[in-house]
Design a protein around this motif. Structure first.
Motif, PDB file in Angstrom:
ATOM      1  N   ARG A  75       0.834  -1.222   0.000  1.00  0.00           N
ATOM      2  CA  ARG A  75       0.000   0.000   0.000  1.00  0.00           C
ATOM      3  C   ARG A  75       0.864   1.265   0.000  1.00  0.00           C
ATOM      4  NH1 ARG A  75      -5.050   1.975   0.780  1.00  0.00           N
ATOM      5  NH2 ARG A  75      -5.359   3.633   2.301  1.00  0.00           N
ATOM      6  N   HIS A  76       1.986   1.234   0.743  1.00  0.00           N
ATOM      7  CA  HIS A  76       2.874   2.404   0.784  1.00  0.00           C
ATOM      8  C   HIS A  76       4.293   1.949   0.476  1.00  0.00           C
ATOM      9  CE1 HIS A  76      -0.383   4.699   2.564  1.00  0.00           C
ATOM     10  NE2 HIS A  76      -0.530   3.757   3.472  1.00  0.00           N
ATOM     11  N   HIS A 128       6.825   9.839   5.288  1.00  0.00           N
ATOM     12  CA  HIS A 128       5.705  10.022   6.206  1.00  0.00           C
ATOM     13  C   HIS A 128       6.185  10.062   7.651  1.00  0.00           C
ATOM     14  CE1 HIS A 128       2.533   8.670   8.937  1.00  0.00           C
ATOM     15  NE2 HIS A 128       1.775   9.485   8.238  1.00  0.00           N
ATOM     16  N   LEU A 131       0.990  12.179  -3.882  1.00  0.00           N
ATOM     17  CA  LEU A 131      -0.276  11.555  -3.455  1.00  0.00           C
ATOM     18  C   LEU A 131      -1.513  12.270  -4.011  1.00  0.00           C
ATOM     19  CD1 LEU A 131       1.627  10.097  -1.506  1.00  0.00           C
ATOM     20  CD2 LEU A 131       0.057  10.599   0.344  1.00  0.00           C
ATOM     21  N   ASN A 177      -5.848  11.479  -3.864  1.00  0.00           N
ATOM     22  CA  ASN A 177      -6.649  12.298  -2.951  1.00  0.00           C
ATOM     23  C   ASN A 177      -7.637  13.212  -3.672  1.00  0.00           C
ATOM     24  OD1 ASN A 177      -5.849  11.961   0.035  1.00  0.00           O
ATOM     25  ND2 ASN A 177      -3.916  11.851  -1.067  1.00  0.00           N
ATOM     26  N   TYR A 232      -7.807   6.268  -0.792  1.00  0.00           N
ATOM     27  CA  TYR A 232      -8.043   7.002   0.454  1.00  0.00           C
ATOM     28  C   TYR A 232      -9.516   7.364   0.568  1.00  0.00           C
ATOM     29  CZ  TYR A 232      -3.011   7.218   0.425  1.00  0.00           C
ATOM     30  OH  TYR A 232      -1.694   6.860   0.410  1.00  0.00           O
ATOM     31  N   GLN A 236      -9.651  10.818   5.050  1.00  0.00           N
ATOM     32  CA  GLN A 236      -8.218  10.959   4.784  1.00  0.00           C
ATOM     33  C   GLN A 236      -7.959  12.105   3.807  1.00  0.00           C
ATOM     34  OE1 GLN A 236      -7.932   6.726   3.618  1.00  0.00           O
ATOM     35  NE2 GLN A 236      -6.269   6.563   5.124  1.00  0.00           N
ATOM     36  N   MET A 278      -8.182  15.408   5.521  1.00  0.00           N
ATOM     37  CA  MET A 278      -6.960  15.670   6.284  1.00  0.00           C
ATOM     38  C   MET A 278      -5.862  16.137   5.329  1.00  0.00           C
ATOM     39  SD  MET A 278      -3.765  14.601   7.386  1.00  0.00           S
ATOM     40  CE  MET A 278      -3.559  13.066   6.529  1.00  0.00           C
ATOM     41  N   TYR A 279      -5.718  15.421   4.212  1.00  0.00           N
ATOM     42  CA  TYR A 279      -4.679  15.757   3.224  1.00  0.00           C
ATOM     43  C   TYR A 279      -4.858  17.189   2.733  1.00  0.00           C
ATOM     44  CZ  TYR A 279      -2.409  15.667  -1.397  1.00  0.00           C
ATOM     45  OH  TYR A 279      -1.646  15.965  -2.496  1.00  0.00           O
ATOM     46  N   HIS A 323      -6.231  12.424  12.780  1.00  0.00           N
ATOM     47  CA  HIS A 323      -5.525  11.510  11.863  1.00  0.00           C
ATOM     48  C   HIS A 323      -4.877  10.363  12.649  1.00  0.00           C
ATOM     49  CE1 HIS A 323      -2.960  10.269   8.559  1.00  0.00           C
ATOM     50  NE2 HIS A 323      -1.868  10.562   9.222  1.00  0.00           N
ATOM     51  N   TRP A 324      -4.213  10.740  13.741  1.00  0.00           N
ATOM     52  CA  TRP A 324      -3.523   9.750  14.572  1.00  0.00           C
ATOM     53  C   TRP A 324      -4.545   8.765  15.155  1.00  0.00           C
ATOM     54  CZ3 TRP A 324      -3.818   8.245  19.666  1.00  0.00           C
ATOM     55  CH2 TRP A 324      -2.776   7.419  20.096  1.00  0.00           C
ATOM     56  N   SER A 350      -3.953  -0.378   9.809  1.00  0.00           N
ATOM     57  CA  SER A 350      -3.528   0.828   9.113  1.00  0.00           C
ATOM     58  C   SER A 350      -2.095   1.239   9.498  1.00  0.00           C
ATOM     59  CB  SER A 350      -4.549   1.912   9.453  1.00  0.00           C
ATOM     60  OG  SER A 350      -4.142   3.128   8.999  1.00  0.00           O
TER      61      SER A 350
HETATM   62  C1  HEM Z   1       1.781  11.850  14.532  1.00  0.00           C
HETATM   63  C2  HEM Z   1       1.619  10.629  14.223  1.00  0.00           C
HETATM   64  C3  HEM Z   1       1.089  10.085  12.912  1.00  0.00           C
HETATM   65  C4  HEM Z   1       0.606   8.816  12.772  1.00  0.00           C
HETATM   66  C5  HEM Z   1       0.510   7.747  13.860  1.00  0.00           C
HETATM   67  C6  HEM Z   1       0.207   8.647  11.392  1.00  0.00           C
HETATM   68  C7  HEM Z   1      -0.308   7.482  10.831  1.00  0.00           C
HETATM   69  C8  HEM Z   1      -0.634   7.278   9.515  1.00  0.00           C
HETATM   70  C9  HEM Z   1      -1.040   6.027   8.922  1.00  0.00           C
HETATM   71  C10 HEM Z   1      -1.171   4.717   9.691  1.00  0.00           C
HETATM   72  C11 HEM Z   1      -1.306   6.219   7.615  1.00  0.00           C
HETATM   73  C12 HEM Z   1      -1.750   5.162   6.590  1.00  0.00           C
HETATM   74  C13 HEM Z   1      -3.234   5.216   6.355  1.00  0.00           C
HETATM   75  C14 HEM Z   1      -3.657   4.236   5.277  1.00  0.00           C
HETATM   76  O1  HEM Z   1      -2.834   3.516   4.726  1.00  0.00           O
HETATM   77  O2  HEM Z   1      -4.862   4.207   4.939  1.00  0.00           O
HETATM   78  C15 HEM Z   1      -1.049   7.612   7.342  1.00  0.00           C
HETATM   79  C16 HEM Z   1      -1.203   8.228   6.111  1.00  0.00           C
HETATM   80  C17 HEM Z   1      -0.938   9.557   5.856  1.00  0.00           C
HETATM   81  N1  HEM Z   1      -0.428  10.488   6.761  1.00  0.00           N
HETATM   82 FE1  HEM Z   1      -0.011  10.160   8.718  1.00  0.00          FE
HETATM   83  N2  HEM Z   1       0.444   9.829  10.714  1.00  0.00           N
HETATM   84  C18 HEM Z   1       0.998  10.739  11.601  1.00  0.00           C
HETATM   85  C19 HEM Z   1       1.387  12.035  11.297  1.00  0.00           C
HETATM   86  C20 HEM Z   1       1.210  12.659  10.062  1.00  0.00           C
HETATM   87  C21 HEM Z   1       1.547  14.045   9.774  1.00  0.00           C
HETATM   88  C22 HEM Z   1       2.166  15.022  10.767  1.00  0.00           C
HETATM   89  C23 HEM Z   1       1.185  14.267   8.464  1.00  0.00           C
HETATM   90  C24 HEM Z   1       1.284  15.525   7.647  1.00  0.00           C
HETATM   91  C25 HEM Z   1       1.251  16.730   8.064  1.00  0.00           C
HETATM   92  C26 HEM Z   1       0.639  13.042   7.944  1.00  0.00           C
HETATM   93  C27 HEM Z   1       0.189  12.884   6.653  1.00  0.00           C
HETATM   94  C28 HEM Z   1      -0.300  11.703   6.109  1.00  0.00           C
HETATM   95  C29 HEM Z   1      -0.780  11.561   4.743  1.00  0.00           C
HETATM   96  C30 HEM Z   1      -0.820  12.691   3.687  1.00  0.00           C
HETATM   97  C31 HEM Z   1      -1.165  10.221   4.601  1.00  0.00           C
HETATM   98  C32 HEM Z   1      -1.772   9.537   3.355  1.00  0.00           C
HETATM   99  C33 HEM Z   1      -3.281   9.701   3.417  1.00  0.00           C
HETATM  100  C34 HEM Z   1      -3.783  10.666   2.392  1.00  0.00           C
HETATM  101  O3  HEM Z   1      -3.024  11.111   1.524  1.00  0.00           O
HETATM  102  O4  HEM Z   1      -4.994  11.008   2.442  1.00  0.00           O
HETATM  103  N3  HEM Z   1       0.674  12.086   8.931  1.00  0.00           N
HETATM  104  N4  HEM Z   1      -0.642   8.241   8.515  1.00  0.00           N
END
Ligand code: HEM
Length: 215
Positions: free
Chosen positions: A16-17, A25, A82, A86, A115, A119, A122-123, A175-176, A185
């Motif tokens: 997936r990633h 990330h 991405l 999105n 997504y 998601q 958030m993006y 998101h977290w 996930s």
């Molecule tokens: C702080 C702890 C964080 C955790 C535990 C976390 C966890 C995750 C996980 C598990 C996914 C995969 C979701 C999936 O495969 O469906 C994901 C995707 C993603 N995360 Fe995080 N994340 C964190 C912080 C951040 C931050 C700070 C950003 C950006 C400012 C971010 C941006 C993204 C983006 C852009 C994706 C792809 C989803 C999309 O494009 O809609 N994440 N994250």
């Protein structure tokens, strides 16, 4: 679709990633955590004790804007990659409509792509928020740039910076929690892979695209 993801491994797991996505990330996540805690210490004397975690007030004050530039530098190329996954579609409006039922695990089927609408929201919220944090941060950067901006403007930009940081904290908090709530996930972002069942349940349109509708 990128080369190093969205394909099935011989053991049946789906990638997936890819490596780039996962490394960037987690670097973004670590940078965000540093920025958030050091930002809190700079924001209010009540949180200043946090600066002890980062080598003291002076050192932390020097690192905070550098980490801000690093966040933007890491995030935008990653977000660019991405962008297609999105893109908002008609299915996403349905997802929003049924989001409560989804969270309560009442709706079994959403024809979501790679997504879901949550998601994507958030993006798309992070794209302008990080830009606002970056630009307002530059106007406050001592001793390099702050002197080039009038104090009246800096009062406005420092307020905007704090508001954007707060919104980002809420957004990343959700998101977290969503990542923790959706079992499988975190593994996707750590190891890169998901099971077929996970993909079929959470992202059926993406699953069909990968399997060609055969599974
Ligand atoms: C702080 C702890 C964080 C955790 C535990 C976390 C966890 C995750 C996980 C598990 C996914 C995969 C979701 C999936 O495969 O469906 C994901 C995707 C993603 N995360 Fe995080 N994340 C964190 C912080 C951040 C931050 C700070 C950003 C950006 C400012 C971010 C941006 C993204 C983006 C852009 C994706 C792809 C989803 C999309 O494009 O809609 N994440 N994250």
């Amino acid at each position: 679709m990128n080369r190093d993801e969205d394909f099935i491994l011989p053991d049946g797991k789906i990638v997936r990633h890819g490596n780039y996505e996962r490394i960037v990330h987690w670097l973004v996540a670590i940078t965000f955590l540093f920025l958030f805690f050091s930002g809190l210490a700079l924001f209010s004397p009540f949180f200043f004790w946090l600066s002890a975690l980062f080598g003291g007030g002076q050192f932390m004050r020097m690192l905070h804007p550098i980490a801000g530039v690093l966040l933007a530098w890491l995030f935008y190329p990653y977000a660019w990659r991405l962008r297609k996954d999105n893109a908002w579609s008609a299915v996403d409006a349905k997802w929003v409509e049924h989001s409560v039922a989804y969270m309560e695990k009442r709706v079994e089927f959403h024809d979501t792509g790679k997504y879901n609408a949550g998601q994507k929201m958030m993006y798309w919220s992070m794209v302008p928020i990080i830009a606002v944090l970056f630009v307002t941060g530059i106007t406050m950067w001592q001793p390099w740039f702050a002197g080039s901006f009038p104090a009246s403007l800096r009062r406005v930009t420092s307020l905007l910076h704090a508001v954007a940081a707060f919104v980002m904290f809420i957004g990343i908090g959700i998101h977290w929690y969503a990542a923790y709530w959706t079992r499988g996930s975190i593994r996707a972002m750590v190891r890169g892979t998901v099971t077929k069942n996970w993909a079929r349940y959470h992202h059926p349109a993406w699953f069909r695209q990968i399997t060609g509708g055969k599974d």
